[in-house]
Design a protein around this motif. Structure first.
Motif, PDB file in Angstrom:
ATOM      1  N   ILE A 117      -8.187  -5.712   6.695  1.00 46.13           N
ATOM      2  CA  ILE A 117      -8.663  -5.237   6.146  1.00 46.13           C
ATOM      3  C   ILE A 117      -9.429  -4.671   5.939  1.00 46.13           C
ATOM      4  O   ILE A 117     -10.427  -5.793   5.738  1.00 46.13           O
ATOM      5  N   GLN A 118      -9.971  -3.994   7.253  1.00 47.54           N
ATOM      6  CA  GLN A 118     -11.828  -3.433   7.224  1.00 47.54           C
ATOM      7  C   GLN A 118     -12.550  -2.419   6.526  1.00 47.54           C
ATOM      8  O   GLN A 118     -13.744  -2.744   6.447  1.00 47.54           O
ATOM      9  N   ASN A 119     -11.731  -1.359   6.231  1.00 50.04           N
ATOM     10  CA  ASN A 119     -12.038  -0.115   5.758  1.00 50.04           C
ATOM     11  C   ASN A 119     -10.608   0.191   4.601  1.00 50.04           C
ATOM     12  O   ASN A 119     -10.062   0.103   5.023  1.00 50.04           O
ATOM     13  N   ILE A 120     -11.422   0.885   3.580  1.00 50.19           N
ATOM     14  CA  ILE A 120     -10.756   1.570   2.645  1.00 50.19           C
ATOM     15  C   ILE A 120     -11.492   2.900   2.540  1.00 50.19           C
ATOM     16  O   ILE A 120     -12.596   2.708   1.938  1.00 50.19           O
ATOM     17  N   ASP A 121     -10.711   4.118   3.015  1.00 46.20           N
ATOM     18  CA  ASP A 121     -11.160   5.042   2.515  1.00 46.20           C
ATOM     19  C   ASP A 121     -10.260   6.417   1.914  1.00 46.20           C
ATOM     20  O   ASP A 121      -9.096   6.655   1.666  1.00 46.20           O
ATOM     21  N   LEU A 168      -5.591  -0.418  13.460  1.00 50.08           N
ATOM     22  CA  LEU A 168      -4.619   0.737  13.191  1.00 50.08           C
ATOM     23  C   LEU A 168      -5.148   1.041  11.794  1.00 50.08           C
ATOM     24  O   LEU A 168      -5.967   0.871  10.828  1.00 50.08           O
ATOM     25  N   THR A 169      -5.187   2.385  11.370  1.00 47.74           N
ATOM     26  CA  THR A 169      -5.223   3.148   9.684  1.00 47.74           C
ATOM     27  C   THR A 169      -3.637   3.483   9.337  1.00 47.74           C
ATOM     28  O   THR A 169      -3.224   4.245   9.864  1.00 47.74           O
ATOM     29  N   THR A 210      -6.699   6.439   2.955  1.00 44.57           N
ATOM     30  CA  THR A 210      -6.126   5.009   4.143  1.00 44.57           C
ATOM     31  C   THR A 210      -6.863   3.927   3.702  1.00 44.57           C
ATOM     32  O   THR A 210      -7.849   3.496   3.290  1.00 44.57           O
ATOM     33  N   VAL A 211      -6.312   3.056   4.799  1.00 48.98           N
ATOM     34  CA  VAL A 211      -6.563   1.747   4.800  1.00 48.98           C
ATOM     35  C   VAL A 211      -6.885   1.199   6.610  1.00 48.98           C
ATOM     36  O   VAL A 211      -5.401   1.666   7.285  1.00 48.98           O
ATOM     37  N   LYS A 212      -8.145   0.850   6.602  1.00 45.63           N
ATOM     38  CA  LYS A 212      -8.259   0.453   8.546  1.00 45.63           C
ATOM     39  C   LYS A 212      -8.361  -0.537   8.540  1.00 45.63           C
ATOM     40  O   LYS A 212      -8.625  -1.675   7.706  1.00 45.63           O
ATOM     41  N   THR A 225       0.560  -1.041  -0.082  1.00 49.69           N
ATOM     42  CA  THR A 225      -0.407   0.047   0.234  1.00 49.69           C
ATOM     43  C   THR A 225       1.153   1.068  -0.088  1.00 49.69           C
ATOM     44  O   THR A 225      -0.142   2.615  -0.129  1.00 49.69           O
ATOM     45  N   GLU A 239      -9.526  10.114   2.248  1.00 48.76           N
ATOM     46  CA  GLU A 239      -8.468  10.311   3.024  1.00 48.76           C
ATOM     47  C   GLU A 239      -6.926   9.012   2.376  1.00 48.76           C
ATOM     48  O   GLU A 239      -5.634   8.768   3.237  1.00 48.76           O
TER      49      GLU A 239
END
Length: 104
Positions: A74-78, A90-91, A83-85, A63, A81
């Motif tokens: 990986i829980q979420n991709i913003d 952790l982000t 970023t990956v949460k 990344t 921003e």
């Protein structure tokens, strides 16, 4: 070195065998790589580029020049921003160059 789902690391002058599925992410630290597991961190004397080539057959994605992330965590991709949460909360950043991996 990878052997049947395990990663062999020399940490503190001891050989350690860790399951690849337990690796949350890897972080570059000059010519070393810090391997983040859910319960501890290991430092190995491999560059992140070498670790990436060793884990190419597994679910890891680069990344950022500093991070190699296990996609299973990986829980979420913003996208705003960049970023990956992770599931640990952790982000981490996604570089502009590597963001296209997530937009396919």
């Amino acid at each position: 070195m990878t052997v049947s789902g395990n990663f062999l690391v020399i940490d503190e002058k001891r050989n350690r065998k860790i399951k690849i599925s337990e690796i949350i992410y890897c972080e570059a630290d000059i010519n070393y790589t810090v391997i983040h597991l859910g319960y501890r961190k290991l430092v190995c004397s491999f560059t992140l580029k070498l670790v990436e080539t060793l884990l190419v057959d597994f679910t890891f994605v680069r990344t950022h020049r500093k991070y190699l992330i296990n996609q299973a965590f990986i829980q979420n991709i913003d996208s705003l921003e960049s970023t990956v949460k992770l599931s640990s909360g952790l982000t981490l950043p996604i570089s502009r160059r590597n963001f296209n991996v997530f937009t396919r």
